[in-house]
Design an enzyme around this catalytic site. Structure first.
Site, PDB file in Angstrom:
ATOM      1  CD  GLU A 171      90.072  23.785 -46.924  1.00 17.07           C
ATOM      2  OE1 GLU A 171      90.306  24.823 -46.275  1.00 17.07           O
ATOM      3  OE2 GLU A 171      90.968  23.084 -47.437  1.00 17.07           O
ATOM      4  CD  GLU A 223      93.220  26.858 -49.508  1.00 16.02           C
ATOM      5  OE1 GLU A 223      94.264  27.271 -48.965  1.00 16.02           O
ATOM      6  OE2 GLU A 223      92.103  27.000 -48.989  1.00 16.02           O
TER       7      GLU A 223
HETATM    8  O1  AHR Z   1      91.163  24.456 -43.041  1.00 17.79           O
HETATM    9  C1  AHR Z   1      92.341  25.097 -42.681  1.00 17.79           C
HETATM   10  C2  AHR Z   1      93.185  25.501 -43.882  1.00 17.79           C
HETATM   11  O2  AHR Z   1      92.501  26.476 -44.616  1.00 17.79           O
HETATM   12  C3  AHR Z   1      93.456  24.405 -44.873  1.00 17.79           C
HETATM   13  O3  AHR Z   1      94.576  23.651 -44.540  1.00 17.79           O
HETATM   14  C4  AHR Z   1      93.697  25.160 -46.140  1.00 17.79           C
HETATM   15  O4  AHR Z   1      93.327  24.410 -47.283  1.00 17.79           O
HETATM   16  C5  AHR Z   1      92.884  26.416 -45.981  1.00 17.79           C
HETATM   17  O5  AHR Z   1      93.596  27.541 -46.320  1.00 17.79           O
END
Ligand code: AHR
Length: 502
Positions: free
Chosen positions: A291, A172
């Site tokens: 994610e 990110e």
């Molecule tokens: O999954 C939790 C968090 O969400 C992770 O650390 C990050 O990559 C995202 O913003």
């Protein structure tokens, strides 16, 4: 309500990459410490890993697990987690304001992955570090022997290299919260340089560049174009993330949000094609959706809490209790990955244990499956093969998130090896059953194997340690397959897997 669909033997989307059924574990809260690892737990086996958790993870058949972060990775020194444990430093984790003991590092995680029957997908720190740390980690993990880092791995107890194939170039990096946040141009150049060096070590590595954190980011979708203009030739995937929220408590809107994710994939697919055309390239590039999950029940409280706490070790954080409604959303997300298998080759549910997770544990106590465990499990078990095009005629509704949302969300997977078709169908309507007719055009000798139902009359129903089976799949007797046609009735607000043999 009635819906009609046609699934024709010759009309396919393409082969599903089984890595869309992958997971994610970060050094965050009780995911690692107190989740997969708890040496004092009665079920702890070799290395202090909980066997009850391993058992629940193993059933999910995860091809990859992304590790060690997440935001955590952007200030992480991987070298802190190798060698004799008593010599490992305790560090501050700036992402979550906790203390990292480094009891678990790459070698322990590799042995846990072996026990769980999965492979590592590793992220390198492009926040506070760069070439040196990424290349030494790569050499430590993947080089057989005879060099400084590979021999150190062998001395640390792992004779054989880990052969990690998929590597994330940071996490990110478009987010201002990310340690070492960068502009698209800065990041694209860095990803290209580090990626080139990593591929000089092994050209067969698969590299993932950071895309947008979500589709509401100010820099989206220009970020994807600018980053890929720098690194398209070097990397293999662009990564996307999505967390679904329902702060407004609007069920029909919540369950429409995977359609926003579908557009996100569509748009980023366009950005990929644009750069490919602009740079006059032949190579294709895909999406790693590394994610995704529902995340809002505890999110705001947690984000306020952790910013002021005093650097605890593995505190409970981001421990969402998922309800039945969330399981339906997860089912729709998984259907989207099946339908978009031409673009999405990797997807990681975030995360796996305790932290926004399908599996929960009590410290020293029980482990159980949350509601969202089941659509993930059933997708992973039966959603491998070829995604089929589904021509659908179903009633629709308008929601704040999207218009013309079909009450029926459907995906179909043909497994030519097993000679089966699996149909994943969600009736979004909260009150009305749905009469479904599917023409299985051109598929010979179709026979029903089973109809699996995930349903609860209460959308807010949850599984807990005390009542771990409040929401769980059951077998349903509401489907008939005859003369190449399937007829079924889907309950209101239900997730269904209908399996057919050929
Ligand atoms: O999954 C939790 C968090 O969400 C992770 O650390 C990050 O990559 C995202 O913003």
């Amino acid at each position: 309500m009635k819906a009609r669909a046609t699934i024709h033997r010759d009309f396919k989307v393409g082969a599903i990459d089984e890595r869309i059924y992958s997971g994610f574990l970060e050094h965050l809260g009780r995911a690692v410490y107190g989740g997969i690892y708890e040496p004092s737990h009665p079920s702890a086996g070799a290395g202090g890993f909980r066997k009850d958790v391993l058992d629940l993870v193993g059933k999910l058949r995860l091809p990859l697990i992304r590790y060690p972060g997440g935001n955590f990775v952007s200030a992480y020194n991987w070298e802190d987690g190798i060698g004799p444990r008593e010599k490992r430093p305790v560090r501050l984790d700036l992402a979550w304001r906790t203390r990292e003991t480094n009891e678990i590092g790459i070698d322990e995680f590799a042995s846990w992955c072996d026990a769980a029957g999965t492979q590592m997908m590793l992220a390198v720190n492009l926040g506070t570090r760069g070439h040196d740390a990424a290349l030494s980690l790569l050499e430590y993990c993947n080089h057989p022997d005879g060099t400084y880092w590979s021999d150190l791995r062998r001395r640390n107890g792992s004779e054989k290299p880990y052969g990690v194939k998929v590597w994330c170039l940071g996490n990110e990096m478009d987010g201002v919260w990310q340690i070492g946040h960068k502009t698209a141009h800065e990041y694209g150049r860095l990803a290209n340089e580090i990626g080139r060096a990593m591929k000089a070590f092994d050209s067969k590595l698969e590299l993932v560049a950071c895309g947008s954190t979500h589709s509401q980011m100010k820099t989206y979708p220009a970020w994807e174009v600018e980053v890929l203009e720098e690194c398209y030739e070097t990397v293999d995937y662009i990564s996307l993330h999505s967390y679904f929220e329902n702060y407004e408590g609007d069920y029909l809107n919540h369950i429409a949000k995977p359609i926003v994710m579908d557009r996100y994939i569509h748009t980023v697919g366009g950005a990929i094609d644009f750069v490919k055309a602009k740079l006059r390239l032949k190579k294709d590039l895909y999406i790693s959706f590394d994610e995704w999950n529902v995340w809002y029940h505890q999110r705001r409280q947690d984000h306020t809490n952790f910013k002021s706490w005093d650097w605890p070790v593995a505190p409970p954080l981001c421990e969402e209790t998922y309800n039945f409604e969330d399981a339906l959303v997860v089912g729709c997300v998984m259907n989207t990955f099946i339908r978009r298998c031409d673009r999405v080759k990797i997807a990681c549910i975030a995360q796996l244990v305790n932290v926004i997770a399908p599996i929960m544990t009590e410290t020293g106590g029980r482990a159980w499956r949350q509601t969202i465990y089941y659509p993930f499990l059933l997708g992973s078990l039966y959603g491998r093969g070829e995604a089929m095009q589904v021509a659908l005629d179903a009633p629709t509704y308008d929601a704040a998130a999207a218009n013309d949302v079909p009450y029926l969300d459907i995906a179909a997977v043909h497994d030519p090896g097993a000679r089966t078709i699996a149909i994943f169908a969600i009736n979004r309507h909260p009150r009305e059953p749905l009469d479904l007719a599917i023409d299985l055009a051109g598929f010979p000798k179709t026979q029903l194997i089973e109809h699996i139902l995930l349903h609860h009359v209460d959308l807010n129903a949850v599984n807990t340690a005390e009542a771990p089976e409040t929401v769980k799949p059951s077998s349903q007797d509401a489907t008939l397959v005859e003369d190449g046609e399937l007829r079924s009735q889907l309950r209101p607000a239900s997730y269904n897997v209908i399996r057919i043999s050929l």
